[in-house]
Design a protein around this motif. Structure first.
Motif, PDB file in Angstrom:
ATOM      1  N   ILE A 188       0.835  -1.288  -0.102  1.00  0.00           N
ATOM      2  CA  ILE A 188      -0.116   0.071   0.126  1.00  0.00           C
ATOM      3  C   ILE A 188       0.843   1.218  -0.110  1.00  0.00           C
ATOM      4  O   ILE A 188       0.822   2.254  -0.708  1.00  0.00           O
ATOM      5  N   GLU A 189       2.020   1.309   0.901  1.00  0.00           N
ATOM      6  CA  GLU A 189       2.892   2.328   0.776  1.00  0.00           C
ATOM      7  C   GLU A 189       3.530   2.649  -0.489  1.00  0.00           C
ATOM      8  O   GLU A 189       3.657   3.683  -1.222  1.00  0.00           O
ATOM      9  N   ASN A 249     -10.507 -11.032   4.615  1.00  0.00           N
ATOM     10  CA  ASN A 249      -9.918 -11.791   5.920  1.00  0.00           C
ATOM     11  C   ASN A 249      -8.308 -11.272   6.346  1.00  0.00           C
ATOM     12  O   ASN A 249      -7.963 -12.280   7.103  1.00  0.00           O
ATOM     13  N   GLU A 250      -7.978 -10.071   5.992  1.00  0.00           N
ATOM     14  CA  GLU A 250      -6.855  -9.651   6.657  1.00  0.00           C
ATOM     15  C   GLU A 250      -6.937  -8.653   7.441  1.00  0.00           C
ATOM     16  O   GLU A 250      -8.132  -8.242   7.934  1.00  0.00           O
ATOM     17  N   ASN A 251      -6.026  -8.023   8.151  1.00  0.00           N
ATOM     18  CA  ASN A 251      -6.324  -7.078   9.147  1.00  0.00           C
ATOM     19  C   ASN A 251      -7.198  -5.778   8.637  1.00  0.00           C
ATOM     20  O   ASN A 251      -7.029  -5.430   7.419  1.00  0.00           O
ATOM     21  N   GLU A 252      -8.223  -5.524   9.362  1.00  0.00           N
ATOM     22  CA  GLU A 252      -9.074  -4.545   9.039  1.00  0.00           C
ATOM     23  C   GLU A 252      -8.269  -3.029   8.968  1.00  0.00           C
ATOM     24  O   GLU A 252      -8.866  -2.035   7.959  1.00  0.00           O
ATOM     25  N   ARG A 253      -7.335  -2.773   9.589  1.00  0.00           N
ATOM     26  CA  ARG A 253      -6.622  -1.456   9.215  1.00  0.00           C
ATOM     27  C   ARG A 253      -6.117  -1.190   7.955  1.00  0.00           C
ATOM     28  O   ARG A 253      -5.943  -0.231   7.343  1.00  0.00           O
ATOM     29  N   LEU A 254      -5.652  -2.610   7.055  1.00  0.00           N
ATOM     30  CA  LEU A 254      -5.353  -2.654   5.808  1.00  0.00           C
ATOM     31  C   LEU A 254      -6.562  -1.778   4.799  1.00  0.00           C
ATOM     32  O   LEU A 254      -6.147  -0.930   4.094  1.00  0.00           O
ATOM     33  N   GLN A 255      -7.797  -2.217   4.908  1.00  0.00           N
ATOM     34  CA  GLN A 255      -8.817  -1.817   4.143  1.00  0.00           C
ATOM     35  C   GLN A 255      -8.879  -0.338   4.355  1.00  0.00           C
ATOM     36  O   GLN A 255      -9.339   0.637   3.515  1.00  0.00           O
ATOM     37  N   ALA A 256      -8.826   0.361   5.637  1.00  0.00           N
ATOM     38  CA  ALA A 256      -9.120   1.542   6.212  1.00  0.00           C
ATOM     39  C   ALA A 256      -7.695   2.354   5.341  1.00  0.00           C
ATOM     40  O   ALA A 256      -8.001   3.478   5.090  1.00  0.00           O
ATOM     41  N   ARG A 257      -6.721   1.786   5.627  1.00  0.00           N
ATOM     42  CA  ARG A 257      -5.668   2.362   4.864  1.00  0.00           C
ATOM     43  C   ARG A 257      -5.919   2.783   3.160  1.00  0.00           C
ATOM     44  O   ARG A 257      -5.655   3.910   2.636  1.00  0.00           O
ATOM     45  N   VAL A 258      -6.212   1.778   2.537  1.00  0.00           N
ATOM     46  CA  VAL A 258      -6.827   1.796   1.211  1.00  0.00           C
ATOM     47  C   VAL A 258      -7.706   2.971   1.094  1.00  0.00           C
ATOM     48  O   VAL A 258      -7.851   3.557   0.044  1.00  0.00           O
ATOM     49  N   ASN A 259      -8.971   2.927   1.896  1.00  0.00           N
ATOM     50  CA  ASN A 259     -10.077   3.831   1.887  1.00  0.00           C
ATOM     51  C   ASN A 259      -9.486   5.221   2.214  1.00  0.00           C
ATOM     52  O   ASN A 259      -9.835   6.122   1.339  1.00  0.00           O
ATOM     53  N   GLN A 260      -8.570   5.516   2.812  1.00  0.00           N
ATOM     54  CA  GLN A 260      -7.847   6.654   3.010  1.00  0.00           C
ATOM     55  C   GLN A 260      -7.092   7.045   1.523  1.00  0.00           C
ATOM     56  O   GLN A 260      -7.280   8.293   1.418  1.00  0.00           O
ATOM     57  N   LEU A 261      -6.452   6.178   0.911  1.00  0.00           N
ATOM     58  CA  LEU A 261      -5.843   6.208  -0.295  1.00  0.00           C
ATOM     59  C   LEU A 261      -6.867   6.963  -1.412  1.00  0.00           C
ATOM     60  O   LEU A 261      -6.490   7.913  -1.879  1.00  0.00           O
ATOM     61  N   HIS A 262      -7.907   6.198  -1.300  1.00  0.00           N
ATOM     62  CA  HIS A 262      -8.843   6.771  -2.269  1.00  0.00           C
ATOM     63  C   HIS A 262      -9.420   8.035  -1.822  1.00  0.00           C
ATOM     64  O   HIS A 262      -9.689   8.784  -2.704  1.00  0.00           O
ATOM     65  N   ASP A 263      -9.710   8.410  -0.581  1.00  0.00           N
ATOM     66  CA  ASP A 263     -10.136   9.523  -0.168  1.00  0.00           C
ATOM     67  C   ASP A 263      -9.051  10.812  -0.748  1.00  0.00           C
ATOM     68  O   ASP A 263      -9.462  11.805  -1.038  1.00  0.00           O
ATOM     69  N   ARG A 264      -7.666  10.556  -0.608  1.00  0.00           N
ATOM     70  CA  ARG A 264      -6.641  11.526  -0.861  1.00  0.00           C
ATOM     71  C   ARG A 264      -6.791  11.418  -2.590  1.00  0.00           C
ATOM     72  O   ARG A 264      -6.748  12.696  -3.055  1.00  0.00           O
ATOM     73  N   VAL A 265      -7.029  10.504  -2.993  1.00  0.00           N
ATOM     74  CA  VAL A 265      -7.232  10.748  -4.878  1.00  0.00           C
ATOM     75  C   VAL A 265      -8.410  11.359  -4.995  1.00  0.00           C
ATOM     76  O   VAL A 265      -8.392  12.383  -6.056  1.00  0.00           O
TER      77      VAL A 265
END
Length: 190
Positions: free
Chosen positions: A58-59, A111-127
């Motif tokens: 993600i980074e 099925n991975e850690n929910e913070r990963l999806q939150a980080r991707v959502n944050q990326l989408h928000d920035r875009v």
């Protein structure tokens, strides 16, 4: 023997390659270690968890996309052209980085850690915020933009839909298909 930074990069590259498989199988650290021909313990010397490996991907996505989006903003004075170039970048990135597209859609994060999806959502928000800024610039340049926020959201939702089609088709339906014709429709929407 690979240096620690090189091994870390090799692990992330291999994870991204494994995500490119059209079959959406769950990726395990055992499978990743086998592909790299190392022990699972060797993976954990570089990453504390599988979630940290996904965070590394993600980074990478964030750094790549936002360095290019920032360059578009700096080199392209016309706001609507900035939005167009950003949308085209998002589609082209997906087309060239299939495994990372599965991360961007969240499909690889099930099925991975929910913070990963939150980080991707944050990326989408920035875009979306970048698109909104470009459309605000377009409005100051005489482009009829009734609601920059709504238009930016529409553009991002359309990109996400193209990413989904790409992933769900087993990477057969390129996100770049019909790009020019569909952009012409999107550009009239603001």
């Amino acid at each position: 023997m690979a240096q620690p930074g090189e091994r870390k990069l090799q692990i992330l590259q291999t994870l991204a390659q494994m995500l490119e498989a059209p079959q959406a199988e769950k990726i395990t650290t055992a499978g990743l270690a086998a592909r790299l021909q190392v022990s699972e313990a060797a993976l954990y010397r570089h990453f504390a968890s599988k979630a940290q490996m996904y965070e590394g991907l993600i980074e990478f996505i964030e750094q790549t996309l936002f360095s290019l989006i920032n360059r578009i903003g700096a080199e392209t004075p016309q706001g609507l052209e900035q939005a167009r170039a950003t949308v085209q970048l998002l589609l082209g990135f997906a087309d060239k980085n299939r495994g990372m597209t599965r991360v961007l859609t969240g499909e690889a994060l099930v099925n991975e850690n929910e913070r990963l999806q939150a980080r991707v959502n944050q990326l989408h928000d920035r875009v979306e915020a970048s698109l909104k800024q470009s459309l605000r610039i377009a409005a100051t340049q005489g482009v009829d933009v009734a609601d920059a926020g709504a238009a930016a959201n529409l553009m991002l939702a359309w990109v996400q839909g193209r990413w989904q089609q790409f992933v769900k088709s087993g990477f057969a339906r390129s996100p770049m298909n019909q790009w020019e014709a569909q952009w012409a429709m999107l550009a009239r929407a603001p």
